[in-house]
Structure formats: C-alpha cells, structure tokens
Design a protein around this motif. Structure first.
Motif, PDB file in Angstrom:
ATOM      1  N   THR A  67      -9.914  -8.077   5.805  1.00  0.00           N
ATOM      2  CA  THR A  67     -10.701  -7.285   6.765  1.00  0.00           C
ATOM      3  C   THR A  67      -9.952  -6.003   7.102  1.00  0.00           C
ATOM      4  O   THR A  67      -9.372  -5.885   8.191  1.00  0.00           O
ATOM      5  N   PRO A  68      -9.907  -5.048   6.183  1.00  0.00           N
ATOM      6  CA  PRO A  68      -9.215  -3.792   6.509  1.00  0.00           C
ATOM      7  C   PRO A  68      -9.928  -2.977   7.575  1.00  0.00           C
ATOM      8  O   PRO A  68      -9.315  -2.118   8.203  1.00  0.00           O
ATOM      9  N   LEU A  69     -11.213  -3.235   7.783  1.00  0.00           N
ATOM     10  CA  LEU A  69     -11.996  -2.486   8.771  1.00  0.00           C
ATOM     11  C   LEU A  69     -12.864  -3.472   9.536  1.00  0.00           C
ATOM     12  O   LEU A  69     -13.643  -4.216   8.949  1.00  0.00           O
ATOM     13  N   GLN A  70     -12.719  -3.447  10.883  1.00  0.00           N
ATOM     14  CA  GLN A  70     -13.514  -4.338  11.713  1.00  0.00           C
ATOM     15  C   GLN A  70     -14.376  -3.567  12.704  1.00  0.00           C
ATOM     16  O   GLN A  70     -15.596  -3.709  12.716  1.00  0.00           O
ATOM     17  N   ASN A  71     -13.746  -2.754  13.543  1.00  0.00           N
ATOM     18  CA  ASN A  71     -14.487  -2.071  14.608  1.00  0.00           C
ATOM     19  C   ASN A  71     -14.366  -0.557  14.555  1.00  0.00           C
ATOM     20  O   ASN A  71     -15.277   0.146  14.981  1.00  0.00           O
TER      21      ASN A  71
ATOM     22  N   TYR B 110      -6.629   3.909   9.409  1.00  0.00           N
ATOM     23  CA  TYR B 110      -5.514   4.828   9.635  1.00  0.00           C
ATOM     24  C   TYR B 110      -4.225   4.071   9.946  1.00  0.00           C
ATOM     25  O   TYR B 110      -3.149   4.421   9.438  1.00  0.00           O
ATOM     26  N   GLY B 111      -4.321   3.010  10.764  1.00  0.00           N
ATOM     27  CA  GLY B 111      -3.133   2.237  11.090  1.00  0.00           C
ATOM     28  C   GLY B 111      -2.524   1.560   9.877  1.00  0.00           C
ATOM     29  O   GLY B 111      -1.299   1.557   9.697  1.00  0.00           O
ATOM     30  N   LEU B 112      -3.352   1.000   8.995  1.00  0.00           N
ATOM     31  CA  LEU B 112      -2.830   0.382   7.780  1.00  0.00           C
ATOM     32  C   LEU B 112      -2.203   1.415   6.851  1.00  0.00           C
ATOM     33  O   LEU B 112      -1.208   1.132   6.178  1.00  0.00           O
ATOM     34  N   SER B 113      -2.781   2.621   6.822  1.00  0.00           N
ATOM     35  CA  SER B 113      -2.196   3.659   5.967  1.00  0.00           C
ATOM     36  C   SER B 113      -0.828   4.103   6.468  1.00  0.00           C
ATOM     37  O   SER B 113       0.053   4.450   5.669  1.00  0.00           O
TER      38      SER B 113
ATOM     39  N   HIS C 152      -3.958  -6.918   8.582  1.00  0.00           N
ATOM     40  CA  HIS C 152      -4.826  -6.401   9.640  1.00  0.00           C
ATOM     41  C   HIS C 152      -4.283  -6.726  11.031  1.00  0.00           C
ATOM     42  O   HIS C 152      -4.696  -6.117  12.014  1.00  0.00           O
ATOM     43  N   LYS C 153      -3.365  -7.682  11.131  1.00  0.00           N
ATOM     44  CA  LYS C 153      -2.737  -7.959  12.421  1.00  0.00           C
ATOM     45  C   LYS C 153      -1.830  -6.813  12.873  1.00  0.00           C
ATOM     46  O   LYS C 153      -1.449  -6.744  14.046  1.00  0.00           O
ATOM     47  N   LEU C 154      -1.480  -5.924  11.958  1.00  0.00           N
ATOM     48  CA  LEU C 154      -0.634  -4.775  12.284  1.00  0.00           C
ATOM     49  C   LEU C 154      -1.423  -3.475  12.239  1.00  0.00           C
ATOM     50  O   LEU C 154      -0.840  -2.397  12.066  1.00  0.00           O
ATOM     51  N   ARG C 155      -2.727  -3.550  12.404  1.00  0.00           N
ATOM     52  CA  ARG C 155      -3.555  -2.352  12.267  1.00  0.00           C
ATOM     53  C   ARG C 155      -3.318  -1.346  13.386  1.00  0.00           C
ATOM     54  O   ARG C 155      -3.669  -0.180  13.246  1.00  0.00           O
ATOM     55  N   ASN C 156      -2.734  -1.765  14.492  1.00  0.00           N
ATOM     56  CA  ASN C 156      -2.442  -0.861  15.610  1.00  0.00           C
ATOM     57  C   ASN C 156      -0.983  -0.436  15.634  1.00  0.00           C
ATOM     58  O   ASN C 156      -0.452  -0.097  16.699  1.00  0.00           O
ATOM     59  N   CYS C 157      -0.334  -0.433  14.478  1.00  0.00           N
ATOM     60  CA  CYS C 157       1.093  -0.110  14.451  1.00  0.00           C
ATOM     61  C   CYS C 157       1.365   1.353  14.768  1.00  0.00           C
ATOM     62  O   CYS C 157       2.510   1.724  15.043  1.00  0.00           O
ATOM     63  N   TYR C 158       0.363   2.207  14.745  1.00  0.00           N
ATOM     64  CA  TYR C 158       0.571   3.610  15.082  1.00  0.00           C
ATOM     65  C   TYR C 158       0.719   3.827  16.588  1.00  0.00           C
ATOM     66  O   TYR C 158       1.161   4.898  17.019  1.00  0.00           O
ATOM     67  N   ARG C 159       0.382   2.823  17.378  1.00  0.00           N
ATOM     68  CA  ARG C 159       0.513   2.935  18.824  1.00  0.00           C
ATOM     69  C   ARG C 159       1.916   2.517  19.253  1.00  0.00           C
ATOM     70  O   ARG C 159       2.457   1.530  18.752  1.00  0.00           O
ATOM     71  N   THR C 160       2.457   3.246  20.191  1.00  0.00           N
ATOM     72  CA  THR C 160       3.805   2.927  20.662  1.00  0.00           C
ATOM     73  C   THR C 160       3.853   1.611  21.423  1.00  0.00           C
ATOM     74  O   THR C 160       4.917   1.005  21.540  1.00  0.00           O
TER      75      THR C 160
ATOM     76  N   GLN D 174       5.435  -1.347  15.198  1.00  0.00           N
ATOM     77  CA  GLN D 174       6.375  -0.231  15.130  1.00  0.00           C
ATOM     78  C   GLN D 174       7.687  -0.658  14.473  1.00  0.00           C
ATOM     79  O   GLN D 174       8.261   0.082  13.670  1.00  0.00           O
ATOM     80  N   GLY D 175       8.169  -1.858  14.807  1.00  0.00           N
ATOM     81  CA  GLY D 175       9.427  -2.319  14.233  1.00  0.00           C
ATOM     82  C   GLY D 175       9.334  -2.569  12.744  1.00  0.00           C
ATOM     83  O   GLY D 175      10.236  -2.202  11.973  1.00  0.00           O
ATOM     84  N   ILE D 176       8.239  -3.198  12.287  1.00  0.00           N
ATOM     85  CA  ILE D 176       8.082  -3.470  10.855  1.00  0.00           C
ATOM     86  C   ILE D 176       7.875  -2.174  10.083  1.00  0.00           C
ATOM     87  O   ILE D 176       8.392  -2.006   8.964  1.00  0.00           O
ATOM     88  N   ARG D 177       7.145  -1.242  10.651  1.00  0.00           N
ATOM     89  CA  ARG D 177       6.963   0.040   9.966  1.00  0.00           C
ATOM     90  C   ARG D 177       8.286   0.788   9.837  1.00  0.00           C
ATOM     91  O   ARG D 177       8.567   1.396   8.799  1.00  0.00           O
TER      92      ARG D 177
END
Length: 386
Positions: free
Chosen positions: A194-198, A204-207, A163-171, A177-180
C-alpha cells in the motif's frame, strides 16, 4: 602460463560477474527452491538494473510474492560476494523472514535483537552489526543503533512494510527519521503493498527514504502535484524510474485466483434509522465542523455514514444480554454534614482571599516594627547600660 581449460574457466567467471538482463539472475534462479512467476523475475531485475539510484520500491499487491522478489535480489548479491545485507522489518515477522531465506534460498541469516546484540558484545565482538551475513532487525532496533548502522558500508538494506515509515519526512516521526539517517548513503529496497492510502504525501515520504532529492522538498512536491491542476501524468512518469507495482489482474494469465462473486442483499431502513442517518449526514457536512479537517473529509464521511448505517441496523432485541451483577453489600450511611460546616470550595477561596486583603502583610508589619525601633546606643543609655 595457464591452460586452455583454465582460460575458459576464468572467462566464464568474468562473464558471470557482471552480466546483463536475465543472465545476472541465472545463479539465483538455479539456487532458489521456489516456483517463480514472471512478474517476480521482472521485479528482481528492476531492482538490480538501477545502478545509479539509491533504491527502488516494490509495491506489488498482497499475495504476489514481494518477499520472493527481495530474496532473489539477496541471493544474487550473495553470489556476487556482497555479504553485508540488512533487513529491517516489524518485530512480529523477523522469524518469518529468517525461515523463508533459509528454506527457499539457503541463505545464512541472523535475527538480531537487543539480547543477542548484548551477548555478542559480551563475547568480545565490538561491532555486532559489522558482519558479512544477512542481519534481520526491527524498526526500533535500527533506530536505537542508527549511528552504528550508518558507519557500516552495507551492500543493501531491505525495508519490509515500508508504508509504516511513510511519514519519515516529519520531524515528529523519530523512528522514520532515525532509519532514514542510518541508511542515507546505502542502496535500499522498500517493500509495501500500500504505497498510497490517503494522501500523495505518502509517496513523497517513501521517496525520501530512498533519496531526499528525488522530488525536492515537501512544498515543491505539494505545489507541483497536489494542488488543483497538478500534473499527475508527470508524477507517474517519474515514479516509473524507482517504483514497480504489479496488480492481481496483471497476472491472471499464469496465476488462478478463486472466483468470488458478490451478492447484494437489499435493505430498507426504518423511519427511526433513516432519521438517525440523516442527522449524522447533516452534522458531518456542516461547514463550521472542526472535528474533521476540511481537506480530508471524504474518507471520514464515508466511514461515519457506514458506521451510522450498521449501528441502527442491528436489532436490540437480538443483542446479547449482559449478565446480572451480584448485589452489592449494603454500605453504612454517612451522617449528613451541616451545610455551614463545609461551605462550597469557591466560597472558601473567596473567604480566604478576603481575609488576606483585610489584614496587612506580615512582612510589611515586621518592616514597620523595624523602622520604629530606637538605635542600640540610645536604647542602652535609656536603661543605664554602658
């Protein structure tokens, strides 16, 4: 020509290579030195029975053994001679991962950080990450060596606390971005409680960590599931293919938890406290409020109201008294400046601008002097020079 005993041995080895169902975990269950629960075996089978997908999300609640589930999968892959395995986790739990894999599953592993990486390269290993063993590294290390990780055909990558990488879709999220990018073509197991918090965008980011094409782009996901009338049932159906979550209430049959009872204590606020609470409530409910986005006001409003209640609930009479400071040494008084000696800064700027505008530019005056000069030949003739 082989004997009957050898034929049975080879037949048994072939049956263990690619069995179905619980048979595939038989070797892992035999080697594991841990008391397993049914939901952990089901989660491990769920991760192994998805050959066409690029990964799964194991999202059990806290305390249900996600590390053991991932360890079962790693142990099975190790038994199948698949030895290139990478574990990416926060730096604070790297040692914990190594101890659990060694003590509970007897799997050889190595914690790889920057000093160890440099030492291996100094010892003559040009590619320390290309090793047939379980490597454990942090998010920052994986991001810094993303090109090398991408070039190595890892059999599996495990991402803990995903979940710490849930915003990986953002540049703007450079680490995500690097790990993806590094694990784009590898099979992955994401562990998170916690796959879903807010927001649904976290799902979507985890997917996108698993596969960018599961839900399409962000706009399509928001249009289909996040707007009014979104088809959430269809979203749950699609999540079942790559996400498995077990709650504590689902395992009460074989796991006993402490029976905790909540006690309610009544509280009557004073007039001053109630007035303060009402003022905060009116402020955060204003339509022209810019400090909190209109689309995400529900959770911040609850937090602010809770803070407002606790702020005035504490009695100032019981608050700890700050220790008295030591008296400062007396300072020498400065002589007062005359008001005409140092005018205000804005006034000085105005005076400077006025002086510049009142006199001509130095360059323009030099140009005028150059224009009125006589030519050199006339100047020499006037003074009798040849």
């Amino acid at each position: 020509m082989i004997t009957d005993y050898q034929a049975k041995y080879f037949a048994h080895a072939l049956s263990l290579r690619d069995p179905e169902g619980i048979g595939r975990l038989s070797q892992s269950l035999f080697d594991a030195q841990v008391d397993l629960n049914p939901h952990q075996i089901e989660a491990a089978l769920f991760a192994l029975q998805s050959p066409l997908s690029k990964g799964v999300i194991l999202a059990d609640e806290v305390g249900l053994g996600k590390t053991i589930e991932a360890g079962l999968v790693l142990c099975q892959l190790w038994a199948e001679k698949k030895r290139r395995i990478l574990i990416i986790c926060p730096a604070s739990i790297r040692k914990q991962w190594a101890l659990e894999l060694q003590e509970k599953f007897h799997l050889p592993c190595r914690v790889l950080d920057t000093p160890a990486y440099r030492k291996l390269k100094k010892d003559g290993n040009p590619r320390p990450l290309d090793a047939k063993e379980i490597l454990i590294c942090s998010y920052a290390f994986a991001n810094n060596h993303q090109d090398e990780i991408r070039s190595i055909p890892f059999d599996l990558a495990v991402i803990d606390e995903a979940h710490k990488l849930r915003n990986c879709y953002r540049t703007s999220n450079k680490t995500g971005q690097g790990i993806r990018y590094a694990l784009e073509e590898r099979k992955k197991i994401l562990l998170t409680a916690t796959p879903l918090q807010n927001s649904l965008l976290e799902i979507y980011g985890l997917s996108t960590l698993i596969d960018e094409n599961i839900f399409g782009d962000r706009t399509a996901f928001s249009t289909q599931y996040m707007r009014a009338g979104g088809d959430l049932d269809h979203l749950r159906h699609r999540l079942r293919h790559f996400c498995k979550r077990t709650l504590r209430r689902d395992v009460t049959e074989y796991i006993s938890y402490t029976d905790r009872k909540a006690l309610t204590h009544p509280f009557e606020p004073t007039d001053e406290e109630q007035a303060f609470y009402d003022d905060v409530s009116r402020f955060i409910q204003r339509e022209d409020l810019y400090c909190i986005p209109a689309s995400r006001r529900h959770l911040p409003i609850l937090i602010l109201r809770k803070a407002a209640g606790f702020l005035h609930r504490s009695d100032s009479r019981h608050a700890p008294v700050a220790p008295a400071r030591a008296p400062r040494s007396p300072r020498r008084k400065k002589s007062p400046r005359h008001p005409d000696r140092r005018p205000h800064r804005r006034q000085r700027i105005r005076q400077r601008v006025a002086r510049r505008t009142s006199r001509p530019d130095r360059r323009s005056r030099n140009a005028q002097r150059i224009r009125v000069r006589t030519p050199p030949d006339q100047h020499h003739r006037a003074h009798g020079r040849n």
